[in-house]
Design a protein around this motif. Structure first.
Motif, PDB file in Angstrom:
ATOM      1  N   UNK A  44      -7.370   0.387   2.161  1.00  0.00           N
ATOM      2  CA  UNK A  44      -7.354   1.164   0.912  1.00  0.00           C
ATOM      3  C   UNK A  44      -7.497   0.218  -0.278  1.00  0.00           C
ATOM      4  N   UNK A  45      -8.310   0.627  -1.264  1.00  0.00           N
ATOM      5  CA  UNK A  45      -8.550  -0.204  -2.451  1.00  0.00           C
ATOM      6  C   UNK A  45      -7.765   0.355  -3.632  1.00  0.00           C
ATOM      7  N   UNK A  46      -7.203  -0.554  -4.438  1.00  0.00           N
ATOM      8  CA  UNK A  46      -6.394  -0.168  -5.598  1.00  0.00           C
ATOM      9  C   UNK A  46      -6.903  -0.863  -6.854  1.00  0.00           C
ATOM     10  N   UNK A  47      -6.771  -0.149  -7.980  1.00  0.00           N
ATOM     11  CA  UNK A  47      -7.054  -0.721  -9.284  1.00  0.00           C
ATOM     12  C   UNK A  47      -6.174  -0.011 -10.306  1.00  0.00           C
TER      13      UNK A  47
ATOM     14  N   UNK B  60       0.849  -1.182   0.000  1.00  0.00           N
ATOM     15  CA  UNK B  60       0.000   0.000   0.000  1.00  0.00           C
ATOM     16  C   UNK B  60       0.890   1.239   0.000  1.00  0.00           C
ATOM     17  N   UNK B  61       0.701   2.111  -0.968  1.00  0.00           N
ATOM     18  CA  UNK B  61       1.514   3.315  -1.029  1.00  0.00           C
ATOM     19  C   UNK B  61       1.119   4.316   0.051  1.00  0.00           C
ATOM     20  N   UNK B  62      -0.058   4.144   0.642  1.00  0.00           N
ATOM     21  CA  UNK B  62      -0.522   5.066   1.675  1.00  0.00           C
ATOM     22  C   UNK B  62       0.038   4.728   3.054  1.00  0.00           C
ATOM     23  N   UNK B  63       0.085   3.419   3.386  1.00  0.00           N
ATOM     24  CA  UNK B  63       0.466   3.062   4.764  1.00  0.00           C
ATOM     25  C   UNK B  63       1.571   2.031   4.862  1.00  0.00           C
TER      26      UNK B  63
END
Length: 242
Positions: A216-219, A178-181
Motif C-alpha cells: 500500500x502506498x501513502x502520501x 500501514x493502517x491497512x495491514x
C-alpha cells in the motif's frame, strides 16, 4: 455449616461490570469455602484483566487467596499507566477496526481480526503471539488462555484511543505502520510507486511511503490535517501518563 460471607469494596470504575445491588458501598457475597478470591470477583461479572491490587485488611493478597468468613476485601482497578508484561503489542477483536487503524497510525503494533475468528481463536492468538487482547466483550476477557487483556470502556473511537493510550502509554512512532495491514512503512521514490498513483496525486505530491508487507502506498493528502490532529492529541495523552 453456613457459607462464609465476604465483603468486597469495589473501585468505582468496576461498578459498570456488576449488577445494581452490588454497586453500593460494598458488595456482599457468599463463598462455598473453596472458591478463590479471583473466582468470587469474576462471579460478579468483573474480568480480572480490570482488577489491580486485592487487599485484605490493607494487606495485598493474590487472586488465589481463599477468603474467610467476615473478611473485607478491597478490589482496586488497574493502575495507569499499567506496566505491560512484554512489548507493546496488541490484538483487537472484530468490533474495534477504527481503533486498530488509529493505533497503527501512531506506530503501535496492532493486529486486528476481521472477520470474526471466534473467542477461542482470539484468546489462543493472544497467547501464541504474546499480545494484549483489547475487547468490549467481557466474556472473551475471562478466557483462561489469554496472555493479557484489557476492556475498552467506550464505544466511541476517540475515547477508545485515549483510554488505551492512557492505560498503557505505549511507545509511539507516528507514520511508520500501514493502517491497512499493520506492516512497516518505508520511504518510496515516486518512480517506484508510479503505477499505483493517479495522475492528480503524482502531480501534486513528491513524498511517498510504501508498506513492506502489502505494498500500500501513502502520501500526505487531503486527510493529513485530520490525521495529524489525532497524532498530536495522542502524543500529548501518552506524554501526560508517563
Amino acid at each position: 455449616m453456613e457459607r462464609p460471607e465476604i465483603s468486597l469494596d469495589l473501585a468505582a470504575e468496576l461498578h459498570l461490570f456488576v449488577g445494581a445491588r452490588h454497586r453500593g458501598e460494598h458488595a456482599v457475597v457468599r463463598s462455598d469455602g473453596a472458591a478463590t478470591l479471583g473466582h468470587l470477583v469474576e462471579s460478579l461479572g468483573i474480568p480480572l484483566t480490570e482488577v489491580g491490587a486485592l487487599l485484605v485488611d490493607g494487606r495485598p493478597v493474590p487472586t488465589s487467596h481463599l477468603p474467610a468468613d467476615g473478611e473485607r476485601v478491597t478490589v482496586q482497578g488497574v493502575s495507569r499507566p499499567q506496566p505491560l508484561p512484554g512489548p507493546a503489542r496488541f490484538l483487537l477483536d472484530v468490533h474495534l477496526g477504527t481503533l486498530a487503524r488509529r493505533l497503527r497510525l501512531l506506530g503501535v503494533d496492532a493486529a486486528y481480526e476481521n472477520p470474526d475468528i471466534g473467542d477461542a481463536a482470539l484468546a489462543a492468538r493472544s497467547a501464541a503471539d504474546r499480545r494484549v487482547l483489547l475487547s468490549r466483550d467481557r466474556g472473551l476477557l475471562r478466557r483462561r488462555e489469554l496472555w493479557a487483556g484489557a476492556y475498552v470502556y467506550s464505544h466511541r473511537p476517540d475515547e477508545q484511543l485515549t483510554d488505551v493510550l492512557s492505560r498503557f502509554a505505549p511507545p509511539l512512532a507516528p507514520w511508520t505502520r500501514c493502517t491497512a495491514c499493520n506492516g512497516v512503512l518505508r520511504t518510496a521514490a515516486k518512480d517506484a510507486v508510479h503505477a499505483q498513483l493517479r495522475d492528480g496525486t503524482e502531480r501534486s505530491y513528491d513524498a511517498f511511503a510504501q508498506c513492506t508487507a502489502c505494498a500500500q502506498v501513502y502520501w500526505r493528502g487531503a486527510h493529513h490535517a485530520h490525521l495529524n490532529a489525532i497524532v498530536d492529541d495522542a502524543l500529548r495523552t501518552v506524554g501526560a501518563h508517563r
